[in-house]
Design a protein around this motif. Sequence first.
Motif, PDB file in Angstrom:
ATOM      1  N   UNK A 119       0.813  -1.222   0.000  1.00 57.06           N
ATOM      2  CA  UNK A 119       0.000   0.000   0.000  1.00 57.06           C
ATOM      3  C   UNK A 119       0.841   1.264   0.000  1.00 57.06           C
ATOM      4  N   UNK A 120       2.116   1.108   0.313  1.00 57.13           N
ATOM      5  CA  UNK A 120       2.989   2.268   0.440  1.00 57.13           C
ATOM      6  C   UNK A 120       3.012   2.861   1.837  1.00 57.13           C
ATOM      7  N   UNK A 121       2.267   2.256   2.745  1.00 56.64           N
ATOM      8  CA  UNK A 121       2.162   2.825   4.080  1.00 56.64           C
ATOM      9  C   UNK A 121       3.341   2.554   4.990  1.00 56.64           C
ATOM     10  N   UNK A 122       4.134   1.559   4.631  1.00 56.27           N
ATOM     11  CA  UNK A 122       5.290   1.196   5.460  1.00 56.27           C
ATOM     12  C   UNK A 122       6.534   1.171   4.598  1.00 56.27           C
ATOM     13  N   UNK A 123       7.566   1.829   5.074  1.00 53.13           N
ATOM     14  CA  UNK A 123       8.844   1.829   4.373  1.00 53.13           C
ATOM     15  C   UNK A 123       9.963   1.537   5.364  1.00 53.13           C
ATOM     16  N   UNK A 124      11.075   1.089   4.830  1.00 54.85           N
ATOM     17  CA  UNK A 124      12.252   0.831   5.660  1.00 54.85           C
ATOM     18  C   UNK A 124      13.489   1.030   4.807  1.00 54.85           C
ATOM     19  N   UNK A 125      14.469   1.741   5.370  1.00 59.57           N
ATOM     20  CA  UNK A 125      15.738   1.983   4.688  1.00 59.57           C
ATOM     21  C   UNK A 125      16.880   1.368   5.465  1.00 59.57           C
ATOM     22  N   UNK A 126      17.905   0.957   4.754  1.00 60.75           N
ATOM     23  CA  UNK A 126      19.108   0.528   5.431  1.00 60.75           C
ATOM     24  C   UNK A 126      19.777   1.731   6.108  1.00 60.75           C
ATOM     25  N   UNK A 127      20.540   1.485   7.140  1.00 61.04           N
ATOM     26  CA  UNK A 127      21.085   2.573   7.946  1.00 61.04           C
ATOM     27  C   UNK A 127      21.924   3.562   7.147  1.00 61.04           C
ATOM     28  N   UNK A 128      22.671   3.073   6.173  1.00 57.02           N
ATOM     29  CA  UNK A 128      23.601   3.942   5.447  1.00 57.02           C
ATOM     30  C   UNK A 128      22.903   5.001   4.589  1.00 57.02           C
ATOM     31  N   UNK A 129      21.603   4.829   4.340  1.00 56.97           N
ATOM     32  CA  UNK A 129      20.887   5.806   3.500  1.00 56.97           C
ATOM     33  C   UNK A 129      19.771   6.524   4.256  1.00 56.97           C
ATOM     34  N   UNK A 130      19.584   6.198   5.509  1.00 56.31           N
ATOM     35  CA  UNK A 130      18.512   6.846   6.281  1.00 56.31           C
ATOM     36  C   UNK A 130      18.747   8.346   6.351  1.00 56.31           C
ATOM     37  N   UNK A 131      17.663   9.091   6.136  1.00 59.55           N
ATOM     38  CA  UNK A 131      17.750  10.536   6.142  1.00 59.55           C
ATOM     39  C   UNK A 131      18.170  11.125   4.810  1.00 59.55           C
ATOM     40  N   UNK A 132      18.593  10.264   3.876  1.00 62.10           N
ATOM     41  CA  UNK A 132      19.035  10.744   2.552  1.00 62.10           C
ATOM     42  C   UNK A 132      18.173  10.183   1.414  1.00 62.10           C
ATOM     43  N   UNK A 133      17.763   8.940   1.509  1.00 59.84           N
ATOM     44  CA  UNK A 133      16.985   8.286   0.461  1.00 59.84           C
ATOM     45  C   UNK A 133      15.545   8.099   0.923  1.00 59.84           C
ATOM     46  N   UNK A 134      14.624   8.219  -0.028  1.00 55.98           N
ATOM     47  CA  UNK A 134      13.203   7.997   0.262  1.00 55.98           C
ATOM     48  C   UNK A 134      12.604   7.112  -0.813  1.00 55.98           C
ATOM     49  N   UNK A 135      11.989   6.017  -0.389  1.00 54.02           N
ATOM     50  CA  UNK A 135      11.294   5.134  -1.312  1.00 54.02           C
ATOM     51  C   UNK A 135       9.804   5.479  -1.278  1.00 54.02           C
ATOM     52  N   UNK A 136       9.176   5.451  -2.443  1.00 54.06           N
ATOM     53  CA  UNK A 136       7.733   5.713  -2.529  1.00 54.06           C
ATOM     54  C   UNK A 136       7.187   4.955  -3.719  1.00 54.06           C
ATOM     55  N   UNK A 137       5.873   4.924  -3.837  1.00 56.09           N
ATOM     56  CA  UNK A 137       5.264   4.211  -4.957  1.00 56.09           C
ATOM     57  C   UNK A 137       3.945   4.866  -5.341  1.00 56.09           C
ATOM     58  N   UNK A 138       3.567   4.647  -6.583  1.00 59.01           N
ATOM     59  CA  UNK A 138       2.278   5.090  -7.112  1.00 59.01           C
ATOM     60  C   UNK A 138       1.639   3.879  -7.774  1.00 59.01           C
ATOM     61  N   UNK A 139       0.687   3.286  -7.108  1.00 55.54           N
ATOM     62  CA  UNK A 139       0.078   2.052  -7.628  1.00 55.54           C
ATOM     63  C   UNK A 139      -0.774   2.300  -8.862  1.00 55.54           C
ATOM     64  N   UNK A 140      -1.208   3.522  -9.082  1.00 51.84           N
ATOM     65  CA  UNK A 140      -1.958   3.831 -10.296  1.00 51.84           C
ATOM     66  C   UNK A 140      -1.028   3.894 -11.510  1.00 51.84           C
ATOM     67  N   UNK A 141       0.223   4.237 -11.267  1.00 46.78           N
ATOM     68  CA  UNK A 141       1.199   4.333 -12.350  1.00 46.78           C
ATOM     69  C   UNK A 141       2.120   3.113 -12.410  1.00 46.78           C
ATOM     70  N   UNK A 142       1.867   2.123 -11.556  1.00 40.54           N
ATOM     71  CA  UNK A 142       2.727   0.919 -11.511  1.00 40.54           C
ATOM     72  C   UNK A 142       4.198   1.299 -11.373  1.00 40.54           C
ATOM     73  N   UNK A 143       4.488   2.260 -10.541  1.00 37.79           N
ATOM     74  CA  UNK A 143       5.841   2.789 -10.443  1.00 37.79           C
ATOM     75  C   UNK A 143       6.287   2.895  -8.990  1.00 37.79           C
ATOM     76  N   UNK A 144       7.536   2.538  -8.760  1.00 40.26           N
ATOM     77  CA  UNK A 144       8.175   2.765  -7.469  1.00 40.26           C
ATOM     78  C   UNK A 144       9.364   3.690  -7.704  1.00 40.26           C
ATOM     79  N   UNK A 145       9.590   4.566  -6.749  1.00 43.16           N
ATOM     80  CA  UNK A 145      10.611   5.599  -6.873  1.00 43.16           C
ATOM     81  C   UNK A 145      11.656   5.454  -5.769  1.00 43.16           C
ATOM     82  N   UNK A 146      12.843   5.959  -6.049  1.00 42.45           N
ATOM     83  CA  UNK A 146      13.863   6.113  -5.011  1.00 42.45           C
ATOM     84  C   UNK A 146      14.451   7.502  -5.167  1.00 42.45           C
TER      85      UNK A 146
END
Length: 119
Positions: free
Chosen positions: A54-81
Amino acid sequence: QVQLVESGGGLVQAGGSLRLFCVASGRTFSSYGMGWFRQAPGKEREFVATISRSGGTTYNTDSVKGRFTISRDNFKNTVYLQMNSLKVEDTAVYYCAAQAPWSGKYEYWGQGTQVTVSS
């Protein structure tokens, strides 16, 4: 069956930003958890980030926390970083992957997109 195609990689200076895209084929994209992984030259592939169906839960590895953001748009069948404050050590081929609901494993992988961060 899911086919994944990444894009958005490139060459950027340290401190810069890039946004990666991963477009999935098929009508069941929202059934899959999605993840981003990366592999640097001479190193094993490593986990970067994951997002729930659903996109409601995300988790990043420690080395990228605060710098990288994962998200998704299920209507566009796309995930972003979204990658900010890039470092030289972020240089790698970045892969997106789909996590099958029946196994919990990342069963489907894209071909990868190269990210190069210069000093």
